[in-house]
Design a protein around this motif. Structure first.
Motif, PDB file in Angstrom:
ATOM      1  N   UNK A  33       0.816  -1.219   0.000  1.00 46.12           N
ATOM      2  CA  UNK A  33       0.000   0.000   0.000  1.00 46.12           C
ATOM      3  C   UNK A  33       0.848   1.267   0.000  1.00 46.12           C
ATOM      4  N   UNK A  34       2.164   1.096  -0.198  1.00 45.88           N
ATOM      5  CA  UNK A  34       3.129   2.207  -0.266  1.00 45.88           C
ATOM      6  C   UNK A  34       3.268   2.942   1.062  1.00 45.88           C
ATOM      7  N   UNK A  35       3.009   2.237   2.143  1.00 48.93           N
ATOM      8  CA  UNK A  35       3.241   2.794   3.462  1.00 48.93           C
ATOM      9  C   UNK A  35       4.507   2.169   4.051  1.00 48.93           C
ATOM     10  N   UNK A  36       5.161   2.907   4.940  1.00 50.84           N
ATOM     11  CA  UNK A  36       6.459   2.501   5.466  1.00 50.84           C
ATOM     12  C   UNK A  36       6.431   2.544   6.991  1.00 50.84           C
ATOM     13  N   UNK A  37       6.704   1.407   7.616  1.00 52.29           N
ATOM     14  CA  UNK A  37       6.832   1.391   9.071  1.00 52.29           C
ATOM     15  C   UNK A  37       8.078   2.177   9.486  1.00 52.29           C
ATOM     16  N   UNK A  38       7.899   3.053  10.464  1.00 51.68           N
ATOM     17  CA  UNK A  38       9.053   3.784  10.978  1.00 51.68           C
ATOM     18  C   UNK A  38       9.601   4.832  10.034  1.00 51.68           C
ATOM     19  N   UNK A  39       8.782   5.337   9.125  1.00 51.49           N
ATOM     20  CA  UNK A  39       9.269   6.324   8.156  1.00 51.49           C
ATOM     21  C   UNK A  39       9.879   7.533   8.859  1.00 51.49           C
ATOM     22  N   UNK A 193      14.401  -2.280  15.562  1.00 52.99           N
ATOM     23  CA  UNK A 193      14.612  -2.469  16.998  1.00 52.99           C
ATOM     24  C   UNK A 193      13.939  -1.350  17.787  1.00 52.99           C
ATOM     25  N   UNK A 194      14.033  -0.125  17.299  1.00 52.38           N
ATOM     26  CA  UNK A 194      13.413   1.007  17.996  1.00 52.38           C
ATOM     27  C   UNK A 194      11.897   0.874  18.036  1.00 52.38           C
ATOM     28  N   UNK A 195      11.291   0.437  16.925  1.00 49.95           N
ATOM     29  CA  UNK A 195       9.836   0.259  16.894  1.00 49.95           C
ATOM     30  C   UNK A 195       9.402  -0.799  17.900  1.00 49.95           C
ATOM     31  N   UNK A 196      10.181  -1.875  18.019  1.00 49.12           N
ATOM     32  CA  UNK A 196       9.849  -2.927  18.985  1.00 49.12           C
ATOM     33  C   UNK A 196      10.036  -2.432  20.417  1.00 49.12           C
ATOM     34  N   UNK A 250       4.404 -10.309  15.688  1.00 50.45           N
ATOM     35  CA  UNK A 250       3.066  -9.736  15.552  1.00 50.45           C
ATOM     36  C   UNK A 250       3.072  -8.254  15.894  1.00 50.45           C
ATOM     37  N   UNK A 251       3.859  -7.892  16.886  1.00 50.39           N
ATOM     38  CA  UNK A 251       3.953  -6.480  17.262  1.00 50.39           C
ATOM     39  C   UNK A 251       4.526  -5.659  16.124  1.00 50.39           C
ATOM     40  N   UNK A 252       5.591  -6.173  15.503  1.00 44.95           N
ATOM     41  CA  UNK A 252       6.190  -5.433  14.392  1.00 44.95           C
ATOM     42  C   UNK A 252       5.215  -5.291  13.225  1.00 44.95           C
ATOM     43  N   UNK A 253       4.554  -6.378  12.875  1.00 44.23           N
ATOM     44  CA  UNK A 253       3.622  -6.328  11.739  1.00 44.23           C
ATOM     45  C   UNK A 253       2.413  -5.454  12.025  1.00 44.23           C
ATOM     46  N   UNK A 254       2.103  -5.236  13.308  1.00 45.50           N
ATOM     47  CA  UNK A 254       0.962  -4.400  13.657  1.00 45.50           C
ATOM     48  C   UNK A 254       1.284  -2.919  13.666  1.00 45.50           C
ATOM     49  N   UNK A 255       2.579  -2.579  13.537  1.00 43.56           N
ATOM     50  CA  UNK A 255       2.957  -1.165  13.515  1.00 43.56           C
ATOM     51  C   UNK A 255       2.375  -0.523  12.260  1.00 43.56           C
ATOM     52  N   UNK A 256       1.581   0.529  12.398  1.00 41.91           N
ATOM     53  CA  UNK A 256       0.981   1.136  11.208  1.00 41.91           C
ATOM     54  C   UNK A 256       2.024   1.808  10.329  1.00 41.91           C
ATOM     55  N   UNK A 257       1.930   1.570   9.048  1.00 40.98           N
ATOM     56  CA  UNK A 257       2.845   2.230   8.127  1.00 40.98           C
ATOM     57  C   UNK A 257       2.485   3.707   7.985  1.00 40.98           C
ATOM     58  N   UNK A 258       3.494   4.493   7.672  1.00 42.33           N
ATOM     59  CA  UNK A 258       3.307   5.934   7.487  1.00 42.33           C
ATOM     60  C   UNK A 258       3.291   6.256   5.992  1.00 42.33           C
ATOM     61  N   UNK A 259       2.502   7.227   5.622  1.00 45.80           N
ATOM     62  CA  UNK A 259       2.423   7.636   4.234  1.00 45.80           C
ATOM     63  C   UNK A 259       3.619   8.520   3.876  1.00 45.80           C
ATOM     64  N   UNK A 260       4.072   8.381   2.647  1.00 46.60           N
ATOM     65  CA  UNK A 260       5.146   9.252   2.166  1.00 46.60           C
ATOM     66  C   UNK A 260       4.663  10.700   2.072  1.00 46.60           C
TER      67      UNK A 260
END
Length: 260
Positions: A33-39, A193-196, A250-260
């Motif tokens: 969906x062109x979103x990036x975790x931790x953008x 690692x920071x997101x976790x 599961x925690x990592x995959x649940x992090x919402x991606x950010x839009x560019x």
């Protein structure tokens, strides 16, 4: 195709980077969906590292625009690398490299999570470990040494036999009590690692190589692989399934991606 600013990068553009490796970068996994975790953390890294490497700022809005342009026509998950370097740099006068430019490259991303990896312990510490710089010779040489001995990658340890990180990934452990433990030492502050760490309980402690092998579980993290189990450290097998490891994934995959 590599693009330097808005144009395809030429051999002449890339030659100074190839000859000096003087620059820094960040790699980001882009979902379908062109979103990036931790953008935002990736942008912070570029700003921080540019200050250290070049003494200059980075226009993160422009970085976002260039990444968006590079993704046009791409389908499916991919990994975008943003490299920041000065095409005029030379070995005699790196102090003159004060006008870094932005290069964007894109490659396909693998499935998450990838299969477990077996790591060979190698004594090595990256130069300026807090910066994600382009000087990858030492890390790749360690990875090559590991692969020539039948392993997938290298796990670094330094003075006192304290473990630090992997070839291109952070390493974490799960102890007998089910606590996530990250090594205390000079390592690259990874975005995954920071997101976790923002979302889970953990502790940071010095971990020797022997202590690492005594842990029930070890795992690698970076933007391309998410949370990847280690199946072995040297000849010591590690468990590749654990409830806490499942929770981390599961925690990592649940992090919402950010839009560019």
């Amino acid at each position: 195709m590599a693009k330097l600013n808005e144009q395809p990068a030429t051999a002449a553009d890339l030659l100074p980077l190839a000859l000096t490796s003087y620059g820094h970068f960040t790699s980001m996994r882009v979902d379908a969906d062109r979103r990036i975790r931790g953008l935002a953390l990736h942008m912070e890294r570029l700003v921080r590292d540019s200050t250290i490497v070049f003494g200059t700022a980075v226009d993160t809005g422009r970085v976002r625009d260039l990444v968006a342009s590079a993704l046009d026509g791409r389908e499916g998950p991919c990994v975008v690398r943003v490299t920041h370097f000065d095409p005029t740099v030379d070995m005699g006068h790196p102090d003159k490299a004060t006008e870094p430019q932005i290069m964007v490259t894109v490659r396909s991303a693998g499935e998450l999570p990838p299969p477990p990896l077996a790591a060979l312990s190698v004594q090595y510490e990256r130069d300026l470990p807090q910066v994600k710089h382009c000087g990858l010779f030492g890390a790749l040489h360690a990875r090559r040494a590991a692969q020539l001995k039948g392993f997938d990658d290298a796990l670094f340890f330094g003075p006192g036999n304290y473990v630090s990180e992997g070839g291109t990934w952070n390493v974490g452990f799960i102890d007998e009590a089910g606590t996530v433990v990250w090594p205390d030492g000079p390592v690259l502050p990874g975005v995954t690692a920071a997101l976790l760490q923002e979302r889970t309980e953990y502790k940071i402690a010095p971990i020797t190589l022997d202590e690492a092998k005594a842990m029930p579980v070890a795992f690698a993290t970076n933007t391309s692989i998410g949370v990847r189990a280690l199946s072995a450290i040297d000849s010591t097998p590690m468990a590749i399934e654990h409830p806490v490891l499942v929770n981390l994934r599961e925690t990592y995959l649940s992090v919402p991606g950010e839009e560019l």
